[in-house]
Write a protein that holds these residues in place. Structure first.
Motif: not given
Length: 193
Positions: A99, A101, A168
């Motif tokens: 995942l 940012d 995120i």
């Protein structure tokens, strides 16, 4: 580490060796993995389980006399754990998706300054050395990395840490951690400023 999809061990069965530089998910206590580690009845009261986890590289590992492991991991990235893969090894393997940012929409300099100041106040309130978090708070690092290190080092609320892990958006994380550390300092000082 550049690939978005990773295959990582979720937890070894007994009597296996951890190797330095192996990647392991952190906070892997999801029910479907938990049963591989410990029986459900003895897990009561432990932290909640989530599909999003941190992924860390093993820096050192020691097997204790109790049979448990003392593992030091260096955080690498956030991952969403996927399906378990068939395996004939002693490790249970799972597919994980990195995942990334999301860059902050605006300038986070003010929030980072608040976080740094609150961390210094926190160290003072706890009577700890003022330079204890200097490496984590140093200039020249990505805002997300600073925020994640501070959250892991000082925030006691496991639910908040998990929400941050699943966030995120770097700007949102920076603001949330700055606010949380300021609240923590205020609580430690008994509401006094």
């Amino acid at each position: 580490m550049a690939a978005p999809h990773l295959i990582v061990p979720i937890f070894p069965l007994p009597d296996v060796t951890f190797f330095p530089h192996t990647l392991l998910p952190l906070h892997v206590f999801e029910a479907r993995y938990r049963v591989l580690v410990i029986d459900e009845a003895t897990y009561a009261g432990k932290p909640e389980v989530h599909a999003v986890a941190g992924l860390g590289e093993i820096v050192s590992c020691e097997r204790l006399a109790t049979g448990r492991y003392n593992i030091l991991l260096r955080g690498e990235c956030r991952v969403r754990l996927g399906p378990e893969l068939p395996s004939d090894t002693l490790y249970r393997l799972v597919r994980a998706r990195r995942l990334a940012d999301a860059d902050p929409a605006g300038d986070v300099t003010a929030a980072l300054s608040r976080m740094r100041a609150a961390c210094k106040d926190l160290l003072g309130a706890l009577g700890r050395p003022a330079d204890l978090l200097d490496t984590a708070l140093a200039e020249g690092q990505p805002a997300g990395a600073i925020t994640d290190r501070v959250a892991a080092a000082v925030l006691p609320d496991a639910d908040l840490r998990q929400r941050l892990l699943e966030t995120i958006d770097v700007g949102a994380r920076v603001t949330t951690v700055a606010d949380a550390v300021e609240r923590l300092v205020k609580e430690l000082k008994g509401g006094r400023e």
